[in-house]
Write a protein that holds these residues in place. Structure first.
Motif, PDB file in Angstrom:
ATOM      1  N   ASP A  17       1.244  -1.437   0.328  1.00  0.00           N
ATOM      2  CA  ASP A  17       0.260   0.234  -0.001  1.00  0.00           C
ATOM      3  C   ASP A  17       0.813   0.716  -0.019  1.00  0.00           C
ATOM      4  OD1 ASP A  17      -1.719   2.151   0.424  1.00  0.00           O
ATOM      5  OD2 ASP A  17      -3.432   0.850   1.687  1.00  0.00           O
ATOM      6  N   VAL A  18       1.245   1.797  -0.985  1.00  0.00           N
ATOM      7  CA  VAL A  18       1.694   2.709  -0.789  1.00  0.00           C
ATOM      8  C   VAL A  18       2.376   4.361  -0.097  1.00  0.00           C
ATOM      9  CG1 VAL A  18       3.068   4.852  -3.028  1.00  0.00           C
ATOM     10  CG2 VAL A  18       1.972   2.414  -3.517  1.00  0.00           C
ATOM     11  N   ARG A  19       0.102   4.646  -0.263  1.00  0.00           N
ATOM     12  CA  ARG A  19      -0.199   5.455   0.497  1.00  0.00           C
ATOM     13  C   ARG A  19       0.444   4.892   1.844  1.00  0.00           C
ATOM     14  NH1 ARG A  19      -6.184   7.532  -0.889  1.00  0.00           N
ATOM     15  NH2 ARG A  19      -5.881   7.910  -2.513  1.00  0.00           N
ATOM     16  N   ARG A  20       0.713   3.872   2.670  1.00  0.00           N
ATOM     17  CA  ARG A  20       0.646   3.541   3.869  1.00  0.00           C
ATOM     18  C   ARG A  20       2.084   3.428   3.964  1.00  0.00           C
ATOM     19  NH1 ARG A  20      -2.518  -2.185   5.909  1.00  0.00           N
ATOM     20  NH2 ARG A  20      -0.775  -1.774   8.324  1.00  0.00           N
ATOM     21  N   ALA A  21       3.195   3.561   3.190  1.00  0.00           N
ATOM     22  CA  ALA A  21       4.076   3.530   2.912  1.00  0.00           C
ATOM     23  C   ALA A  21       4.777   4.966   2.874  1.00  0.00           C
ATOM     24  CB  ALA A  21       4.776   2.491   1.495  1.00  0.00           C
ATOM     25  N   GLU A  22       3.511   5.853   2.488  1.00  0.00           N
ATOM     26  CA  GLU A  22       4.331   7.048   2.640  1.00  0.00           C
ATOM     27  C   GLU A  22       4.087   7.633   3.566  1.00  0.00           C
ATOM     28  OE1 GLU A  22       1.236   8.463  -0.036  1.00  0.00           O
ATOM     29  OE2 GLU A  22       2.791   8.635  -2.012  1.00  0.00           O
ATOM     30  N   ALA A  23       2.892   6.986   4.868  1.00  0.00           N
ATOM     31  CA  ALA A  23       3.092   7.473   5.787  1.00  0.00           C
ATOM     32  C   ALA A  23       4.263   7.093   6.762  1.00  0.00           C
ATOM     33  CB  ALA A  23       1.806   7.089   6.342  1.00  0.00           C
ATOM     34  N   ALA A  24       4.268   5.707   6.933  1.00  0.00           N
ATOM     35  CA  ALA A  24       5.633   5.404   7.289  1.00  0.00           C
ATOM     36  C   ALA A  24       6.809   6.093   6.518  1.00  0.00           C
ATOM     37  CB  ALA A  24       6.167   3.626   7.149  1.00  0.00           C
ATOM     38  N   LEU A  25       7.279   5.869   6.054  1.00  0.00           N
ATOM     39  CA  LEU A  25       8.776   7.143   5.587  1.00  0.00           C
ATOM     40  C   LEU A  25       8.235   8.346   6.462  1.00  0.00           C
ATOM     41  CD1 LEU A  25      10.620   7.603   3.756  1.00  0.00           C
ATOM     42  CD2 LEU A  25       9.706   8.463   1.781  1.00  0.00           C
ATOM     43  N   MET A  26       7.575   9.417   6.652  1.00  0.00           N
ATOM     44  CA  MET A  26       6.930  10.591   7.221  1.00  0.00           C
ATOM     45  C   MET A  26       7.593   9.978   8.714  1.00  0.00           C
ATOM     46  SD  MET A  26       7.310  12.088   4.977  1.00  0.00           S
ATOM     47  CE  MET A  26       6.887  14.205   5.734  1.00  0.00           C
ATOM     48  N   GLU A  27       7.398   8.803   8.578  1.00  0.00           N
ATOM     49  CA  GLU A  27       7.073   8.962  10.916  1.00  0.00           C
ATOM     50  C   GLU A  27       8.414   8.210  11.488  1.00  0.00           C
ATOM     51  OE1 GLU A  27       5.183   5.985  14.157  1.00  0.00           O
ATOM     52  OE2 GLU A  27       3.720   6.139  12.045  1.00  0.00           O
ATOM     53  N   HIS A  28       9.413   7.148   9.878  1.00  0.00           N
ATOM     54  CA  HIS A  28      10.731   6.917  10.897  1.00  0.00           C
ATOM     55  C   HIS A  28      11.717   6.957   9.737  1.00  0.00           C
ATOM     56  CE1 HIS A  28       7.797   4.015  12.749  1.00  0.00           C
ATOM     57  NE2 HIS A  28       7.277   3.973  12.155  1.00  0.00           N
ATOM     58  N   TYR A  29      11.396   8.628   9.216  1.00  0.00           N
ATOM     59  CA  TYR A  29      11.918   9.536   8.330  1.00  0.00           C
ATOM     60  C   TYR A  29      13.796   9.346   8.536  1.00  0.00           C
ATOM     61  CZ  TYR A  29      14.576  12.706   5.489  1.00  0.00           C
ATOM     62  OH  TYR A  29      15.599  13.039   4.467  1.00  0.00           O
ATOM     63  N   ALA A  30      13.457  10.100   9.815  1.00  0.00           N
ATOM     64  CA  ALA A  30      15.072   9.876  11.109  1.00  0.00           C
ATOM     65  C   ALA A  30      15.878   8.943  11.493  1.00  0.00           C
ATOM     66  CB  ALA A  30      14.470  11.452  12.009  1.00  0.00           C
ATOM     67  N   ARG A  31      14.756   7.773  11.736  1.00  0.00           N
ATOM     68  CA  ARG A  31      15.547   5.913  11.891  1.00  0.00           C
ATOM     69  C   ARG A  31      15.829   6.159  10.636  1.00  0.00           C
ATOM     70  NH1 ARG A  31      11.153   2.096  13.748  1.00  0.00           N
ATOM     71  NH2 ARG A  31      12.659  -0.069  14.073  1.00  0.00           N
ATOM     72  N   LEU A  32      15.132   5.653   9.804  1.00  0.00           N
ATOM     73  CA  LEU A  32      16.437   5.291   8.240  1.00  0.00           C
ATOM     74  C   LEU A  32      16.947   6.558   7.753  1.00  0.00           C
ATOM     75  CD1 LEU A  32      12.737   5.210   6.739  1.00  0.00           C
ATOM     76  CD2 LEU A  32      13.689   3.275   7.113  1.00  0.00           C
ATOM     77  N   VAL A  33      17.360   7.335   8.023  1.00  0.00           N
ATOM     78  CA  VAL A  33      18.608   8.408   7.872  1.00  0.00           C
ATOM     79  C   VAL A  33      19.096   7.722   8.506  1.00  0.00           C
ATOM     80  CG1 VAL A  33      19.203  10.502   7.361  1.00  0.00           C
ATOM     81  CG2 VAL A  33      17.384  10.178   5.875  1.00  0.00           C
ATOM     82  N   ARG A  34      19.385   7.177   9.502  1.00  0.00           N
ATOM     83  CA  ARG A  34      20.561   7.013  11.090  1.00  0.00           C
ATOM     84  C   ARG A  34      21.242   5.602  10.016  1.00  0.00           C
ATOM     85  NH1 ARG A  34      22.615   8.648  16.093  1.00  0.00           N
ATOM     86  NH2 ARG A  34      20.297  10.071  16.322  1.00  0.00           N
ATOM     87  N   LEU A  35      19.859   5.754   9.586  1.00  0.00           N
ATOM     88  CA  LEU A  35      20.860   3.885   9.357  1.00  0.00           C
ATOM     89  C   LEU A  35      21.254   3.650   7.763  1.00  0.00           C
ATOM     90  CD1 LEU A  35      20.029   0.803  10.002  1.00  0.00           C
ATOM     91  CD2 LEU A  35      17.926   0.747   8.570  1.00  0.00           C
ATOM     92  N   VAL A  36      21.025   4.328   6.953  1.00  0.00           N
ATOM     93  CA  VAL A  36      21.316   4.383   5.958  1.00  0.00           C
ATOM     94  C   VAL A  36      22.946   4.665   6.104  1.00  0.00           C
ATOM     95  CG1 VAL A  36      21.501   5.209   3.066  1.00  0.00           C
ATOM     96  CG2 VAL A  36      19.439   4.251   4.599  1.00  0.00           C
ATOM     97  N   TYR A  37      23.085   6.150   6.838  1.00  0.00           N
ATOM     98  CA  TYR A  37      24.261   6.540   6.759  1.00  0.00           C
ATOM     99  C   TYR A  37      25.014   5.967   7.740  1.00  0.00           C
ATOM    100  CZ  TYR A  37      27.396  11.104   9.156  1.00  0.00           C
ATOM    101  OH  TYR A  37      28.293  11.021   9.550  1.00  0.00           O
ATOM    102  N   VAL A  38      24.646   5.425   8.568  1.00  0.00           N
ATOM    103  CA  VAL A  38      26.054   4.549   9.384  1.00  0.00           C
ATOM    104  C   VAL A  38      26.794   3.042   8.758  1.00  0.00           C
ATOM    105  CG1 VAL A  38      26.217   2.458  11.187  1.00  0.00           C
ATOM    106  CG2 VAL A  38      24.775   4.428  11.893  1.00  0.00           C
TER     107      VAL A  38
END
Length: 676
Positions: A17-38
């Motif tokens: 569900d792309v819309r739910r994925a969009e909501a998940a991206l906005m909610e966990h954006y900082a968490r994902l960015v830190r994960l990739v940065y590491v």
């Protein structure tokens, strides 16, 4: 170790569900960015790694709903519903692995679509996270020497707090064919870095940083894996510096003549046309830019707040008698967007002083207490502009960071301030409003009147001079259209947004601790009555909420009664927190400070293991050193001029007054927690 491409069968596929994925991206954006940065390689430097991490996460969403494989459980069953966050995590890890697979540093064309530069792009500045200490440097060097699967495994085990089997499954989905060697190397790096237990959550990782560090084979300190939680590895909390400033300055000098000529041509063309290039009807010159055009101000419909899952300032409708006054709105917009505006400008901690140029949302415009007031919101910042209705007084602009506001922290804004009182504009979802004295817990709240637009009568506020004979607070109740039986307390600490007060009762044996609750119950009010005066020290610091956590209750020596230990945690809008440990002896007297810590995760869900100590005089005149820890503390030791040890979470030992003892608590996994 090699990478393979998996091809699941049609029966194993599910649709995201792309819309739910969009909501998940906005909610966990900082968490994902830190994960990739590491997990990204270190060779390009921190600036390009920060931009790469943000770019990969921002492009993680699919353009259409793809079919994705479900995760297989024991017995061969697969999930029926997709895990949107898990899909995003796998997507960004695959992208990070692709960057790592490229030879050398990132090419200059990295992050381009069809030859066009992709966002985010930074020109003239270099951005980088906060500088860390020796622990963070050691960890970064250790990760730089590790292969990508090992870095990803460390990030999944520490940042995502995944069990080993789940981390292995995520690595396989990201394209690592054999994750076991990577996980073994990651566990070795973690074990060499001191105690770490993924099932303790962020609190255990944070406390591990305070424990003793083992030494590496080379004789130096081993890299502390818990340092991954430090600002050094947070690509969303950045510093900025200029790049080639002097070289650009010389180039600008050589281009001054051409720039002036271009400006003259543009000014001539603009005087003949509007901003669209078409001659303005009637010959009137359009001078207002988009940032100061009142017609472009965003307005929320009146009933959106009752039919949305995002109940914050974006759900506020525009209210007030002057919401249609274009001249007033454009003066407010100009003050917010023009750096050369000459009125009185002030910003609270962490807030911007001017806008980004995007048209903000209008919340309020009306006359209040002899001034015209406009309240704006630009998604990150709330702004109050005011100007006198008569006389020669100067206009004022106040901005406050309100990013991530909620039902409670977006419930009110101070629109007018006078000595000893304020007027607040209440959110449209507030059904009832009252005021009460926090120092008189048994006195009921007095009802507060408000206008049709949500503007309250003048409300008493705590005096700014430190006098604490009373502590007025506002008690609000949300409408049942969004939440049932929800009352909460707000207090004024001199900011644009009042501060939300919460409470956590003492722990009960065998019962898991609950999140902070509203401070409206009898126990909460009685507890706050003894600690409210400590709020004076939090004025002007951009505080968002303060939680009163009773982490221990201790029987005193000589049968002198029972003491209560409290951690008062103030969370700011910027993120860092401040805690003050308080000791409440028997009776109803005010609290006594047992230590303060700044910029800490202690007393939050990421720092649940705490310890505090204080010297105490018994009614007999004897002096004692008292200490108490949270429920996980299994032993307390005192060293220095005084040596003492006790099993359990309480210590009470005879000691001279003001003994400078070092008090340490020991957790079950042998991690230390220290008193402030």
């Amino acid at each position: 170790m090699f990478v393979r491409r998996q091809t699941p069968s049609d029966s194993d596929l599910r649709v995201l569900d792309v819309r739910r994925a969009e909501a998940a991206l906005m909610e966990h954006y900082a968490r994902l960015v830190r994960l990739v940065y590491v997990t990204l390689p270190r060779s390009p430097g921190r600036h390009r790694r920060v931009l790469a991490a943000h770019g990969l996460v921002q492009r993680a969403l699919p353009h259409r709903a793809p079919a994705i494989p479900g995760r297989r459980h024991a017995g061969g069953a697969r999930d029926a519903a997709p895990d949107e966050y898990g899909v995003l995590r796998t997507s960004v890890l695959r992208a990070a692995m692709a960057q790592d697979a490229r030879p050398g540093p990132f090419p200059r064309s990295w992050g381009r679509w069809a030859g066009r530069p992709a966002l985010p792009a930074v020109w003239g500045l270099r951005v980088f996270p906060q500088a860390g200490g020796a622990e963070e440097l050691l960890l970064d060097r250790a990760l730089a020497q590790a292969r990508w699967p090992v870095r990803a495994a460390v990030a999944l085990l520490v940042l995502e707090e995944l069990p080993v089997d789940e981390a292995a499954a995520v690595l396989r989905e990201a394209g690592v064919a054999e994750p076991s060697p990577a996980l073994l190397s990651a566990r070795k790096l973690i074990d060499e870095s001191g105690p770490y237990a993924s099932d303790t959550g962020g609190a255990g990782a944070a406390d591990a940083a305070t424990g003793p560090r083992p030494t590496s084979a080379a004789g130096g300190s081993a890299p502390p894996v818990s340092a991954l939680l430090a600002p050094e590895f947070d690509p969303c909390l950045l510093h900025a510096r200029p790049t080639d400033l002097l070289r650009r300055r010389h180039r600008v000098r050589s281009a001054v003549t051409l720039s002036l000529l271009a400006a003259c041509v543009a000014a001539t063309a603009f005087s003949l046309t509007g901003d669209s290039g078409v001659p303005v009807e009637g010959g009137r010159q359009r001078t207002a830019s988009k940032a100061t055009d009142a017609a472009l101000v965003r307005r929320t419909p009146a009933d959106v707040w009752a039919d949305t899952a995002r109940v914050d300032f974006t759900a506020w409708p525009a209210r007030g008698a002057r919401t249609g006054d274009r001249a007033l709105l454009e003066r407010a917009l100009r003050a917010w967007s023009d750096p050369s505006w000459r009125g009185r400008r002030s910003q609270e901690a962490g807030a911007a002083s001017i806008g980004t140029g995007r048209a903000p949302r209008l919340l309020f415009a009306d006359d209040v207490d002899g001034r015209a007031v406009v309240v704006l919101h630009d998604d990150l910042t709330t702004v109050r502009y005011s100007e006198p209705l008569t006389g020669d007084g100067a206009p004022e602009l106040v901005s406050a960071l309100t990013d991530g506001a909620s039902v409670t922290t977006a419930a009110a804004v101070v629109v007018s301030r006078a000595p000893g009182s304020v007027r607040m504009l209440l959110a449209p979802w507030i059904a009832e409003a009252g005021t009460r004295d926090l120092l008189a817990p048994d006195t009921p709240a007095r009802k507060v009147s408000r206008s049709r637009t949500g503007l309250t009568e003048p409300l008493p506020v705590p005096p700014a001079d430190g006098d604490c004979r009373a502590w007025p607070v506002v008690q609000l109740r949300s409408s049942t259209r969004i939440v049932e039986k929800h009352a909460f307390l707000l207090t004024d600490l001199g900011g644009l947004s009042p501060v939300h007060l919460t409470y956590m009762p003492p722990p009960e044996p065998g019962v898991r601790p609950r999140p902070p609750r509203e401070a409206t119950g009898p126990d909460a009010l009685r507890g706050w009555a003894r600690t409210a005066c400590r709020l004076h020290g939090m004025r002007g610091q951009g505080v968002r909420s303060v939680n009163h956590w009773v982490f221990a209750q201790q029987d005193l020596p000589e049968r002198a009664g029972r003491a209560t230990w409290v951690c008062a945690r103030a969370d700011t809008w910027r993120g860092p927190g401040r805690v003050e440990y308080l000791f409440l002896g028997p009776g109803t007297g005010p609290a006594r400070s047992a230590g303060v810590r700044e910029n800490t995760a202690e007393c939050s869900r990421f720092g649940q293991d705490v310890l505090a100590d204080v010297d105490w005089r018994a009614p007999s005149g004897a002096s004692y050193l008292l200490a108490a820890g949270s429920r996980s503390v299994g032993r307390i030791e005192a060293s220095g001029p005084l040596r003492a040890r006790t099993d359990g979470r309480f210590l009470a030992v005879r000691a001279p007054r003001k003994t400078d003892a070092k008090v340490v608590g020991l957790l079950p996994e042998r991690t230390e927690v220290r008193a402030p």
